[in-house]
Design a protein around this motif. Structure first.
Motif, PDB file in Angstrom:
ATOM      1  N   MET A 137     -45.735   2.663 -29.827  1.00  0.00           N
ATOM      2  CA  MET A 137     -46.094   1.236 -29.842  1.00  0.00           C
ATOM      3  C   MET A 137     -45.110   0.411 -29.019  1.00  0.00           C
ATOM      4  O   MET A 137     -45.515  -0.503 -28.284  1.00  0.00           O
ATOM      5  N   LEU A 138     -43.806   0.710 -29.111  1.00  0.00           N
ATOM      6  CA  LEU A 138     -42.811   0.006 -28.310  1.00  0.00           C
ATOM      7  C   LEU A 138     -43.063   0.218 -26.813  1.00  0.00           C
ATOM      8  O   LEU A 138     -42.979  -0.723 -26.009  1.00  0.00           O
ATOM      9  N   ALA A 175     -44.009  -2.679 -24.038  1.00  0.00           N
ATOM     10  CA  ALA A 175     -43.222  -2.851 -22.811  1.00  0.00           C
ATOM     11  C   ALA A 175     -44.115  -2.708 -21.587  1.00  0.00           C
ATOM     12  O   ALA A 175     -43.974  -3.457 -20.610  1.00  0.00           O
ATOM     13  N   LEU A 176     -45.061  -1.780 -21.622  1.00  0.00           N
ATOM     14  CA  LEU A 176     -45.984  -1.573 -20.508  1.00  0.00           C
ATOM     15  C   LEU A 176     -46.871  -2.798 -20.307  1.00  0.00           C
ATOM     16  O   LEU A 176     -47.057  -3.266 -19.172  1.00  0.00           O
ATOM     17  N   VAL A 177     -47.407  -3.350 -21.388  1.00  0.00           N
ATOM     18  CA  VAL A 177     -48.262  -4.539 -21.303  1.00  0.00           C
ATOM     19  C   VAL A 177     -47.469  -5.705 -20.743  1.00  0.00           C
ATOM     20  O   VAL A 177     -47.950  -6.445 -19.866  1.00  0.00           O
ATOM     21  N   LYS A 220     -35.684  -5.692 -22.558  1.00  0.00           N
ATOM     22  CA  LYS A 220     -35.171  -5.528 -23.916  1.00  0.00           C
ATOM     23  C   LYS A 220     -35.959  -4.463 -24.670  1.00  0.00           C
ATOM     24  O   LYS A 220     -35.384  -3.621 -25.353  1.00  0.00           O
ATOM     25  N   ARG A 221     -37.262  -4.516 -24.523  1.00  0.00           N
ATOM     26  CA  ARG A 221     -38.100  -3.534 -25.224  1.00  0.00           C
ATOM     27  C   ARG A 221     -37.850  -2.121 -24.678  1.00  0.00           C
ATOM     28  O   ARG A 221     -37.797  -1.164 -25.437  1.00  0.00           O
ATOM     29  N   LEU A 222     -37.718  -2.011 -23.364  1.00  0.00           N
ATOM     30  CA  LEU A 222     -37.441  -0.696 -22.787  1.00  0.00           C
ATOM     31  C   LEU A 222     -36.065  -0.180 -23.211  1.00  0.00           C
ATOM     32  O   LEU A 222     -35.903   1.023 -23.477  1.00  0.00           O
ATOM     33  N   ASP A 223     -35.083  -1.088 -23.293  1.00  0.00           N
ATOM     34  CA  ASP A 223     -33.753  -0.687 -23.734  1.00  0.00           C
ATOM     35  C   ASP A 223     -33.784  -0.241 -25.203  1.00  0.00           C
ATOM     36  O   ASP A 223     -33.155   0.759 -25.574  1.00  0.00           O
TER      37      ASP A 223
END
Length: 189
Positions: free
Chosen positions: A55-56, A60-62, A76-79
């Motif tokens: 889901m994370l 991040a992709l969206v 931030k989400r990718l980190d």
């Protein structure tokens, strides 16, 4: 009448040994079942974490595909995703090591000496049944080499050889104790 008493005594001894071995097997089954329960729980935690990470990654992709100037949020989400993946990787490595520690290892055991029957006895089964060694016949027909492959979990075991009904140790292995209390030490890693 004396023969019946002798037979009954032998039978009682065999029943006692069999009961002791049955208790050992029951204890082993309970311990293995607990290990399976722990492994199942670890897999369940990994599955839930993988679902969260999925889901994370999707969020991040969206955010990256939208390109609405929210690059900082996507970073931030990718980190966060990277950090959690590292923790999952570390936990799975630890779980793999624990699971490996419970797996049986096949260890070759040999006895050299003139004999007709050789068993490896030890605390690996609470000195109850042991492991039978088989004679290896060579040209000339001598019967002085015995061998088996013992399947045991990693650990340190005190053992002795039961050779034609007599307890023996070998000088080829490390030992503990002295005299009648002397046992060989078998270490399985």
């Amino acid at each position: 009448f004396d023969q019946m008493i002798t037979l009954r005594t032998r039978l009682n001894e065999r029943v006692a040994k069999t009961n002791q071995f049955a208790k050992y097997l029951e204890h082993t089954l309970v311990r293995r079942d607990a290990q399976l329960v722990d492994a199942r729980q670890a897999l369940r935690r990994a599955m839930l974490e993988a679902e969260t990470l999925k889901m994370l990654a999707q969020d991040a992709l969206v955010a990256a595909e939208r390109g609405d100037g929210n690059d900082e949020r996507a970073k931030k989400r990718l980190d966060t995703l990277r950090g959690r993946l590292e923790r999952v990787h570390k936990t799975l490595r630890e779980d793999e090591a624990l699971a490996d520690a419970g797996c049986l290892r096949s260890i070759p055991i040999t006895w050299t000496g003139n004999a007709s029957d050789v068993q490896l006895m030890g605390d690996f089964d609470q000195w109850t049944k042991g492991i039978q060694l088989s004679p290896e016949f060579f040209e000339g027909g001598t019967n002085n080499h015995f061998r088996c492959d013992a399947a045991l979990p990693p650990g340190e075991y005190q053992v002795k050889f039961l050779v034609d009904g007599e307890w023996r140790t070998t000088d080829d292995w490390p030992s503990v104790g002295e005299g009648l209390q002397r046992n060989n030490v078998l270490v399985i890693v």
